[in-house]
Scaffold this active site. Structure first.
Site, PDB file in Angstrom:
ATOM      1  N   HIS A  49       0.827  -1.206   0.000  1.00 40.37           N
ATOM      2  CA  HIS A  49       0.000   0.000   0.000  1.00 40.37           C
ATOM      3  C   HIS A  49       0.864   1.259   0.000  1.00 40.37           C
ATOM      4  O   HIS A  49       1.917   1.309   0.653  1.00 40.37           O
ATOM      5  CB  HIS A  49      -0.906   0.009   1.229  1.00 40.37           C
ATOM      6  CG  HIS A  49      -1.970  -1.040   1.177  1.00 40.37           C
ATOM      7  ND1 HIS A  49      -3.048  -0.951   0.318  1.00 40.37           N
ATOM      8  CD2 HIS A  49      -2.118  -2.208   1.847  1.00 40.37           C
ATOM      9  CE1 HIS A  49      -3.811  -2.030   0.471  1.00 40.37           C
ATOM     10  NE2 HIS A  49      -3.272  -2.809   1.390  1.00 40.37           N
ATOM     11  N   VAL A 171       2.559 -22.162  21.978  1.00 40.77           N
ATOM     12  CA  VAL A 171       2.715 -21.551  23.301  1.00 40.77           C
ATOM     13  C   VAL A 171       1.361 -21.588  23.995  1.00 40.77           C
ATOM     14  O   VAL A 171       0.372 -21.054  23.479  1.00 40.77           O
ATOM     15  CB  VAL A 171       3.248 -20.104  23.181  1.00 40.77           C
ATOM     16  CG1 VAL A 171       3.331 -19.440  24.549  1.00 40.77           C
ATOM     17  CG2 VAL A 171       4.605 -20.093  22.482  1.00 40.77           C
ATOM     18  N   GLU A 335      -3.171  -5.742  11.298  1.00 40.20           N
ATOM     19  CA  GLU A 335      -4.051  -5.971  10.150  1.00 40.20           C
ATOM     20  C   GLU A 335      -3.487  -5.188   8.966  1.00 40.20           C
ATOM     21  O   GLU A 335      -2.391  -4.639   9.051  1.00 40.20           O
ATOM     22  CB  GLU A 335      -5.496  -5.603  10.483  1.00 40.20           C
ATOM     23  CG  GLU A 335      -5.714  -4.184  10.954  1.00 40.20           C
ATOM     24  CD  GLU A 335      -7.163  -3.940  11.346  1.00 40.20           C
ATOM     25  OE1 GLU A 335      -8.055  -4.250  10.553  1.00 40.20           O
ATOM     26  OE2 GLU A 335      -7.400  -3.409  12.443  1.00 40.20           O
ATOM     27  N   CYS A 435      -5.466 -26.305 -12.769  1.00 42.36           N
ATOM     28  CA  CYS A 435      -6.038 -27.569 -12.284  1.00 42.36           C
ATOM     29  C   CYS A 435      -5.972 -27.669 -10.774  1.00 42.36           C
ATOM     30  O   CYS A 435      -6.447 -28.647 -10.189  1.00 42.36           O
ATOM     31  CB  CYS A 435      -5.398 -28.771 -12.979  1.00 42.36           C
ATOM     32  SG  CYS A 435      -3.977 -29.478 -12.134  1.00 42.36           S
TER      33      CYS A 435
HETATM   34  C1  LIG Z   1      -8.120 -10.270   3.752  1.00 38.68           C
HETATM   35  C2  LIG Z   1      -6.816  -9.626   4.040  1.00 38.68           C
HETATM   36  C3  LIG Z   1      -6.201  -8.791   3.121  1.00 38.68           C
HETATM   37  C4  LIG Z   1      -5.007  -8.176   3.406  1.00 38.68           C
HETATM   38  N1  LIG Z   1      -4.372  -7.471   2.443  1.00 38.68           N
HETATM   39  C5  LIG Z   1      -3.205  -6.868   2.714  1.00 38.68           C
HETATM   40  C6  LIG Z   1      -2.508  -6.160   1.708  1.00 38.68           C
HETATM   41  O1  LIG Z   1      -2.882  -6.171   0.548  1.00 38.68           O
HETATM   42  N2  LIG Z   1      -1.399  -5.476   2.053  1.00 38.68           N
HETATM   43  C7  LIG Z   1      -0.949  -5.453   3.318  1.00 38.68           C
HETATM   44  O2  LIG Z   1       0.009  -4.748   3.577  1.00 38.68           O
HETATM   45  N3  LIG Z   1      -1.534  -6.184   4.285  1.00 38.68           N
HETATM   46  C8  LIG Z   1      -2.634  -6.904   4.006  1.00 38.68           C
HETATM   47  N4  LIG Z   1      -3.247  -7.653   4.953  1.00 38.68           N
HETATM   48  C9  LIG Z   1      -2.657  -7.735   6.277  1.00 38.68           C
HETATM   49  C10 LIG Z   1      -1.502  -8.716   6.350  1.00 38.68           C
HETATM   50  O3  LIG Z   1      -1.801  -9.897   5.648  1.00 38.68           O
HETATM   51  C11 LIG Z   1      -1.235  -9.038   7.821  1.00 38.68           C
HETATM   52  O4  LIG Z   1      -1.088  -7.835   8.514  1.00 38.68           O
HETATM   53  C12 LIG Z   1       0.009  -9.874   8.031  1.00 38.68           C
HETATM   54  O5  LIG Z   1       0.032 -10.995   7.202  1.00 38.68           O
HETATM   55  C13 LIG Z   1       0.055 -10.297   9.495  1.00 38.68           C
HETATM   56  O6  LIG Z   1       1.184 -11.078   9.693  1.00 38.68           O
HETATM   57  P1  LIG Z   1       1.480 -11.692  11.111  1.00 38.68           P
HETATM   58  O7  LIG Z   1       2.828 -12.294  11.041  1.00 38.68           O
HETATM   59  O8  LIG Z   1       1.230 -10.659  12.162  1.00 38.68           O
HETATM   60  O9  LIG Z   1       0.329 -12.782  11.335  1.00 38.68           O
HETATM   61  P2  LIG Z   1       0.205 -14.301  10.788  1.00 38.68           P
HETATM   62  O10 LIG Z   1       0.647 -14.428   9.402  1.00 38.68           O
HETATM   63  O11 LIG Z   1      -1.175 -14.733  11.125  1.00 38.68           O
HETATM   64  O12 LIG Z   1       1.229 -15.089  11.689  1.00 38.68           O
HETATM   65  C14 LIG Z   1       1.003 -15.366  13.047  1.00 38.68           C
HETATM   66  C15 LIG Z   1       1.569 -16.729  13.360  1.00 38.68           C
HETATM   67  O13 LIG Z   1       1.506 -16.961  14.761  1.00 38.68           O
HETATM   68  C16 LIG Z   1       1.242 -18.336  14.962  1.00 38.68           C
HETATM   69  N5  LIG Z   1       0.702 -18.513  16.315  1.00 38.68           N
HETATM   70  C17 LIG Z   1      -0.471 -18.057  16.804  1.00 38.68           C
HETATM   71  N6  LIG Z   1      -0.632 -18.438  18.078  1.00 38.68           N
HETATM   72  C18 LIG Z   1       0.471 -19.145  18.417  1.00 38.68           C
HETATM   73  C19 LIG Z   1       0.883 -19.822  19.602  1.00 38.68           C
HETATM   74  N7  LIG Z   1       0.131 -19.830  20.703  1.00 38.68           N
HETATM   75  N8  LIG Z   1       2.083 -20.457  19.604  1.00 38.68           N
HETATM   76  C20 LIG Z   1       2.872 -20.466  18.488  1.00 38.68           C
HETATM   77  N9  LIG Z   1       2.505 -19.859  17.339  1.00 38.68           N
HETATM   78  C21 LIG Z   1       1.336 -19.196  17.300  1.00 38.68           C
HETATM   79  C22 LIG Z   1       0.217 -18.635  13.878  1.00 38.68           C
HETATM   80  O14 LIG Z   1       0.118 -20.026  13.607  1.00 38.68           O
HETATM   81  C23 LIG Z   1       0.753 -17.838  12.706  1.00 38.68           C
HETATM   82  O15 LIG Z   1       1.591 -18.608  11.862  1.00 38.68           O
HETATM   83  C24 LIG Z   1      -4.426  -8.341   4.670  1.00 38.68           C
HETATM   84  C25 LIG Z   1      -5.016  -9.209   5.600  1.00 38.68           C
HETATM   85  C26 LIG Z   1      -6.176  -9.884   5.258  1.00 38.68           C
HETATM   86  C27 LIG Z   1      -6.747 -10.877   6.196  1.00 38.68           C
END
Ligand SMILES: Cc1cc2nc3c(=O)[nH]c(=O)nc-3n(C[C@H](O)[C@H](O)[C@H](O)COP(=O)(O)OP(=O)(O)OC[C@H]3O[C@@H](n4cnc5c(N)ncnc54)[C@H](O)[C@@H]3O)c2cc1C
Length: 482
Positions: A49, A171, A335, A435
């Site tokens: 973005h 965790v 997010e 596919c």
């Molecule tokens: C529909 C949608 C569209 C989006 N589009 C965009 C976009 O176009 N551009 C943009 O910049 N952002 C976008 N985002 C936001 C972006 O995808 C997220 O902000 C980002 O992927 C978050 O990454 P993360 O590592 O915080 O979370 P995640 O990828 O969810 O990683 C968290 C990890 O923690 C692990 N975990 C959870 N609890 C535990 C536990 N107790 N013990 C061990 N492991 C645990 C989970 O298994 C997971 O693998 C979008 C999000 C969504 C849902």
């Protein structure tokens, strides 16, 4: 005792781990699932973005613009696809007041090069745009990235620089100790001086285990449809509609691999694993996407999927040491634009820990990584030479995406390599095509089974509960009885 434990191997956790590996620190990533990139980071729009959406003055706005600026250099260093193709927010209204608001907001956030266009100017850039479009906000700094490859690249580069990854490690509880934090997991107890909470939609659960100052995250589902690469030229920019109170709305965008992506919807749900698609969600995607681009070839849909945004009540990134828990660093409420911001989030968290712990720099840090060799990018002469030396590159396993056995073996054997069908698919694109893996999955299973020396019945699609076969019905039962 580890210096820093990162919970979560999504794009944020791995970006943080990579930045921390620039210091002389012992760093471990604990992930409850079987691989990197298995929750929100695998199911999003892949947009980098520009940064006009976030409220000026917020961490979200700052890290969005900073992450966007970092993406080019990072993509080069980590060998991942990134295209700065620009975005258009289109308006069907006679007055462009919402576009003007976004423009002003973008200026305050430091977004460069934006312009408000007339409908005709926008259609000159995107000929398939609806005739009803009256105006558009053009942001040339927006782009697209492959979300999987960004996540894997962070993880692989972190691993090469000494970060340890523990998968299938959930965790379950966190307690403060005299000199750090203790993590109870399904694989035993881990102790660390610092813990980074990068647990996506579960980040509030982990935060609330140890802090008295509670936070709340609501999973906000977004559903998508993906069109075949054959119609990839239909749009070249990211096309947004005007945002609503639930976010940036349904977009239409090319992907870095030449497909077209439509979505997402925005619907708050309770189930943190609720990534099913729904008839209502997909029909909303269809309807809204057609409003932007009435000629969209919707008969070319090859799959649909959903992802969950980690929506925090205050709609802001919560990044920093929990006020009442020394050493517990939140990376919560990430997010959208979390993917864009991930490089900047990694840096922000590592700087914070460096300021608290005062570690020395790691002089051996390697800041580059090479992606999986793609023979399609070679000349015919080079490809033939490669196949002579490594014949597995001449054996095409996925015919839709033309992925060879050599690429699959590379995906399996590289640092933090693929252990499942989905792991291979996201790293190589084997199974991503028209596919949807109908043809190549048995062959990929054979390769996984051979390379990991596992019976085919032990090969999973993704996590533990996703076995594919229970045994062999015809001939060669030997491997299963071993
Ligand atoms: C529909 C949608 C569209 C989006 N589009 C965009 C976009 O176009 N551009 C943009 O910049 N952002 C976008 N985002 C936001 C972006 O995808 C997220 O902000 C980002 O992927 C978050 O990454 P993360 O590592 O915080 O979370 P995640 O990828 O969810 O990683 C968290 C990890 O923690 C692990 N975990 C959870 N609890 C535990 C536990 N107790 N013990 C061990 N492991 C645990 C989970 O298994 C997971 O693998 C979008 C999000 C969504 C849902």
């Amino acid at each position: 005792m580890t210096d820093v434990i990162v919970i979560g191997a999504g794009v944020c956790g791995t970006a943080v781990a990579r930045e921390l590996s620039k210091y002389k620190l012992s760093v471990m990533v604990l992930e409850k699932e079987e691989d990197v990139c298995v929750q929100t980071s695998k199911a999003n729009s892949g947009i980098v973005h520009a940064g006009y959406d976030a409220r000026p003055g917020t961490l979200m706005a700052e890290l969005n613009v900073k992450g966007n600026r970092m993406m080019e250099e990072l993509a080069q260093k980590l060998d991942i696809p990134f295209v700065r193709n620009g975005s258009l927010v289109i308006s069907f209204e006679k007055t462009a007041s919402e576009l003007e608001r976004l423009y002003e907001q973008g200026i305050r956030n430091g977004v460069e090069g934006m312009k408000i266009l007339t409908g005709d100017e926008a259609r000159a850039m995107e000929p398939n745009l609806s005739k009803e479009v009256k105006a558009a906000l053009f942001a040339p700094t927006a782009g697209i990235v492959c979300p999987f490859e960004l996540n894997y690249a962070f993880a692989e580069n972190a691993a090469v620089n000494g970060v340890e990854f523990r998968f299938d490690t959930e965790v379950k509880n966190i307690t403060k100790t005299g000199n750090g934090l203790e993590l109870d997991t399904n694989q035993g107890v881990y102790r660390a001086g610092y813990v980074v909470n990068a647990a996506g939609v579960y980040a509030d659960v982990l935060h609330n285990m140890v802090s008295g100052q509670k936070i709340r995250i609501t999973p906000r589902k977004g559903e998508y449809m993906l069109l075949d690469r054959g119609v990839g030229g239909f749009v070249s920019h990211v096309i947004f509609q005007e945002p609503s109170k639930y976010g940036k709305g349904v977009l239409v965008t090319p992907t870095t691999h030449g497909n077209i992506l439509l979505g997402p919807t925005a619907c708050d749900i309770e189930n943190r694993e609720g990534t099913n698609t729904t008839a209502e969600g997909l029909s909303e995607v269809r309807e809204k996407a057609l409003r932007s681009l009435p000629g969209l070839p919707l008969d070319q849909v090859i799959t649909s999927f959903a992802g969950l945004r980690a929506h925090e009540d205050g709609h802001e990134f919560i990044i920093g040491e929990a006020p009442d828990v020394k050493g517990f660093i939140d990376c919560a409420g990430i997010e959208s634009p979390g993917l864009t911001s991930a490089p900047a989030i990694g840096l922000y968290v590592a700087d914070l820990i460096a300021a608290l712990a005062g570690p020395e720099r790691n002089p051996q840090f390697i800041d580059t990584r090479t992606g999986i060799l793609d023979p399609k990018k070679l000349s015919v002469k080079e490809r033939n030479r490669l196949i002579r030396v490594k014949p597995e590159y001449g054996n095409i396993v996925c015919r839709c995406e033309m992925v060879s056995e050599g690429e699959i073996m590379d995906a399996i054997h590289r640092p933090v390599g693929a252990r499942t069908l989905d792991g291979v698919k996201r790293r190589t694109r084997a199974g991503m095509g028209r596919c949807q893996s109908g043809f190549c999955s048995p062959k990929t299973m054979e390769i996984l089974s051979r390379e990991w020396k596992l019976a085919q019945s032990e090969i999973r699609k993704s996590g533990k509960a996703s076995g594919i076969i229970t045994g062999i019905v015809k001939e060669d039962r030997k491997e299963d009885s071993e």
